[in-house]
Every structure is written in structure tokens, then in C-alpha cells.
Design an enzyme around this catalytic site. Structure first.
Site, short mmCIF file in Angstrom:
data_model
loop_
_atom_site.label_atom_id
_atom_site.label_comp_id
_atom_site.label_asym_id
_atom_site.label_seq_id
_atom_site.Cartn_x
_atom_site.Cartn_y
_atom_site.Cartn_z
CD GLN A 115 -2.70 1.45 2.37
OE1 GLN A 115 -2.13 1.76 3.40
NE2 GLN A 115 -4.02 1.33 2.30
CB CYS A 135 -4.66 6.80 6.69
SG CYS A 135 -3.81 6.97 8.27
CG ASP A 170 -16.17 -2.15 14.13
OD1 ASP A 170 -14.96 -1.88 14.28
OD2 ASP A 170 -17.09 -1.42 14.53
N GLY A 217 -8.97 -6.14 9.93
CA GLY A 217 -7.81 -5.46 10.53
C GLY A 217 -7.59 -5.91 11.96
NE ARG A 218 -9.90 -1.65 14.68
CZ ARG A 218 -10.85 -0.76 14.89
NH1 ARG A 218 -10.74 0.09 15.89
NH2 ARG A 218 -11.91 -0.68 14.12
C1 LIG Z 1 -3.09 0.25 14.24
C2 LIG Z 1 -3.77 0.51 12.93
C3 LIG Z 1 -3.00 0.76 11.80
C4 LIG Z 1 -3.63 1.00 10.57
N1 LIG Z 1 -2.85 1.21 9.46
C5 LIG Z 1 -3.44 1.40 8.24
C6 LIG Z 1 -2.66 1.55 7.06
O1 LIG Z 1 -1.42 1.51 7.09
N2 LIG Z 1 -3.31 1.74 5.89
C7 LIG Z 1 -4.69 1.78 5.81
O2 LIG Z 1 -5.25 1.95 4.72
N3 LIG Z 1 -5.45 1.60 6.91
C8 LIG Z 1 -4.85 1.39 8.10
N4 LIG Z 1 -5.63 1.17 9.20
C9 LIG Z 1 -7.08 0.99 9.02
C10 LIG Z 1 -7.41 -0.50 8.84
O3 LIG Z 1 -6.85 -1.02 7.65
C11 LIG Z 1 -8.93 -0.73 8.83
O4 LIG Z 1 -9.47 -0.03 7.74
C12 LIG Z 1 -9.61 -0.27 10.10
O5 LIG Z 1 -8.89 -0.66 11.25
C13 LIG Z 1 -11.04 -0.87 10.19
O6 LIG Z 1 -11.00 -2.27 10.10
P1 LIG Z 1 -11.03 -3.22 11.42
O7 LIG Z 1 -12.22 -2.78 12.24
O8 LIG Z 1 -11.15 -4.60 10.88
O9 LIG Z 1 -9.75 -2.96 12.17
C14 LIG Z 1 -5.04 0.98 10.46
C15 LIG Z 1 -5.80 0.73 11.60
C16 LIG Z 1 -5.20 0.50 12.82
C17 LIG Z 1 -6.05 0.21 14.02
#
Ligand SMILES: Cc1cc2nc3c(=O)[nH]c(=O)nc-3n(C[C@H](O)[C@H](O)[C@H](O)COP(=O)(O)O)c2cc1C
Length: 321
Positions: free
Chosen positions: A81, A111, A213, A235-236
Site C-alpha cells: 500500500q 487513513c 469491525d 484489521g484489528r
Molecule cells: C493500528 C492501525 C493501523 C492501521 N494502518 C493502516 C494503514 O497503514 N493503511 C490503511 O489503509 N489503513 C490502516 N488502518 C485501518 C485498517 O486497515 C482498517 O481499515 C480499520 O482498522 C477498520 O478495520 P477493522 O475494524 O477490521 O480494524 C489501520 C488501523 C489501525 C487500528
């Protein structure tokens, strides 16, 4: 026949690439490094996305940036990315990225972190669709692999533009769009708008990936069923739980969980300077046991240790519990 049909409709394709699963590891700065990507692929992720990579860091070939591009055939297909706000700089970064043979390039337009948005990159691009269009067109022109775009719903709840923005991305050459179904203003909290994912899916002919989520494998399948999206980015929910990509039973005992944590530790030691990253390793290892009955003492001990060897010993004891 119905089974085969189901398999066919749930298979994710982006341009000419076919993936073994529609569940994808989301880019997470500080987490989706080579060891974690390899682990998630072993557990069945269709593909993984790297941490966001600065186009400036890449163009100036900064050592810290180049280190982030380490990959292995075993993790392929993989997506790297990029983030940035200048079309020419992003194009040059994409050209350099091709030297590292990624299978896809993703552009970060979601972001919300200040360090990124104050330079006009990440989610700030949702408020500058013309500039975003130029970035997508330039990057797709420079890359020899499919280019995908990761977006949010819009700036805030009064300025939702995900559908128009995603249509613009498709017209500019994007091969797929990921929708983190929150606004820039929401950051990482507040509710996910599943209807917005449905709306983007209906408006595009390229694949749409839903995000936000997802905490279990079933949640991901549910998001696909309710929104019609083609894939789901996690993600998380994958941190300390890479088994989320698998439809097999979730490990429940300290022993089973320790096995996976040790597998992750092996990969970290193989590919990163683990002893110099003790805080990071402890954070990663403790995530495996968050909320697991009977693991409080183990977590305390991991945090109190002073070496990777000691962490390994604790996990080996955990394996026998
Ligand atoms: C610690 C952290 C780092 C992240 N880094 C990026 C990143 O480098 N690029 C990006 O597009 N999104 C980034 N995100 C967003 C995640 O890719 C994702 O869109 C967001 O956390 C929602 O998905 P989730 O609820 O499954 O975590 C980050 C999120 C977190 C919490």
C-alpha cells in the site's frame, strides 16, 4: 452442483488474479509486516496488504521504507500500500514498487491519522476527488499490476461521498475498491454503516471489499451476505487471532493458542531484529491471550520478561497447559 456454484460465487477475483479466499488482511501500520502476513496467509487469508508505505520514502529510497518491502514467494499474492498526495510522486513510487514485484498496489485514501491527512494524503483525499482521480490515473499508468483503492464513507456524516468517489476510482482505473464503512471524522470508533457498502457494491462493476469491525470468521461471511460485497478486509480482529481467516474451530485453550503465538514468534525471529523489538514482541504475544480464561498470569509474565528466549520459554510452558 449447488456447492460448486456457491464456491464459484464466493471466489474473489481482482482483474486477472484469483484468490483462495475472499477474506483479506487489512493494512495495519506497525503490524502487517512480513511475519504477520505470512502467518495470516498460512491461516487462509486470500491475500494480505502491507503497512502503508510513504511515496516519499520510496522515491528517496530511505532504508526504513525499503525494509518494509521485504517479501517472500510463500506470501504471494501480496499487495503493497502506498500513501501520498502528489500524483507524480505517487506514480514514481509505483514505478519503483514494481522492482519489488508486488501482485497488487493499494492506494490509501482512508487513513485519518493527522500525520498523514495534514499533508493531504489518506482520508483527506476524500475531500479532493479531482486530485484523488489524478493520483489513481497516474498510479495505474505507472504500475504493471492491478491497482486498488481503500476509501472511507466521506469526511463526516454530512459529507458522505463514498458512492461517487468509488465510481470515480473505477473510471480512473482502479481494479477494486475497499470501503472502510466509517467517515474520516469517526476515526476508528462509532458504528459501521453496512448500507453504505451495499450502495457502493451496487454502483460499481469492479469488486468491492467491505471493511470495519469484523471480529469473527462468521462476521465476515455475514458482511458478504448482507451487503453483497465481494470480499472482506479484516484489521484489528486479526491481531492475536490469525485463525479468523479459517473456517475451522477457534483455538480455545491456552495450549492451542500458545502454539500459534510460538509460530508467530518463530517468524518474527526469522525476519525481524526481534531482540531490538522486545516491546513490540510482547505486545504481539500478549494479544493472543487477551480475554482468555486462565491466561492472566502468563500475560503478566510475558510483560515482565527481558528477552525473547524468556518469552519463548513462557509460551512453551503455555503449550503444555
Ligand atoms: C493500528 C492501525 C493501523 C492501521 N494502518 C493502516 C494503514 O497503514 N493503511 C490503511 O489503509 N489503513 C490502516 N488502518 C485501518 C485498517 O486497515 C482498517 O481499515 C480499520 O482498522 C477498520 O478495520 P477493522 O475494524 O477490521 O480494524 C489501520 C488501523 C489501525 C487500528
Amino acid at each position: 452442483m449447488p456447492f460448486l456454484l456457491l464456491l464459484f460465487v464466493t471466489m474473489l477475483r481482482i482483474a486477472s488474479l484469483h484468490f483462495s479466499s475472499p477474506l483479506i488482511l487489512a493494512p495495519l501500520a506497525g503490524y502487517t509486516d512480513l511475519p504477520f502476513r505470512l502467518l495470516c496467509r498460512r491461516f487462509g487469508a486470500g491475500f494480505c496488504v502491507s503497512e502503508m508505505i510513504s511515496c516519499h520514502g520510496l522515491v528517496y529510497r530511505q532504508p526504513n521504507t525499503l525494509r518494509m518491502l521485504r517479501s517472500l514467494p510463500e506470501e504471494r499474492p501480496v499487495s503493497f500500500q502506498l500513501f501520498g498526495a502528489e500524483p507524480e510522486m505517487m506514480a514514481e513510487a509505483a514505478r519503483i514498487l514494481m522492482e519489488f514485484s508486488p501482485d497488487m498496489v493499494d492506494i490509501n485514501m482512508g487513513c485519518p491519522v493527522k500525520k498523514v491527512t495534514k499533508k493531504g494524503a489518506g482520508a483527506a483525499l476524500m475531500t479532493e476527488p479531482k486530485l484523488a482521480e489524478s493520483i489513481i490515473a497516474k498510479v495505474t499508468g505507472a504500475a504493471t499490476v492491478p491497482v486498488t483503492v481503500k476509501i472511507r464513507l466521506g469526511k463526516d456524516k454530512k459529507q458522505i461521498n463514498a458512492v461517487e468517489f468509488a465510481q470515480m476510482a473505477e473510471a480512473a482505473g482502479a481494479a477494486a475498491v475497499t470501503v472502510h464503512a466509517r467517515t474520516w471524522a469517526q476515526g476508528f470508533s462509532g458504528t459501521i454503516d453496512h448500507n453504505a457498502i451495499t450502495a457502493v457494491k451496487k454502483a460499481l462493476s469492479i469488486p468491492v471489499i467491505g471493511n470495519g469491525d469484523i471480529l469473527t470468521h462468521q462476521d465476515a461471511r455475514q458482511m458478504m451476505a448482507t451487503t453483497g460485497c465481494d470480499g472482506v478486509m479484516i484489521g484489528r480482529g486479526a491481531l492475536g487471532a490469525p485463525w479468523i481467516f479459517s473456517d475451522r474451530a477457534v483455538p480455545a485453550t491456552v495450549a492451542e493458542i500458545s502454539n500459534t503465538a510460538l509460530m508467530h514468534l518463530d517468524l518474527i525471529e526469522q525476519f525481524l531484529p526481534a531482540e531490538k523489538m522486545l516491546g513490540y514482541v510482547k505486545n504481539q504475544m500478549c494479544r493472543y491471550f487477551k480475554g482468555v480464561y486462565g491466561s492472566a498470569a502468563l500475560r503478566r509474565e510475558i510483560f515482565a520478561t527481558g528477552s525473547i528466549t524468556a518469552i519463548r520459554q513462557l509460551l512453551s510452558i503455555g503449550q503444555r497447559q
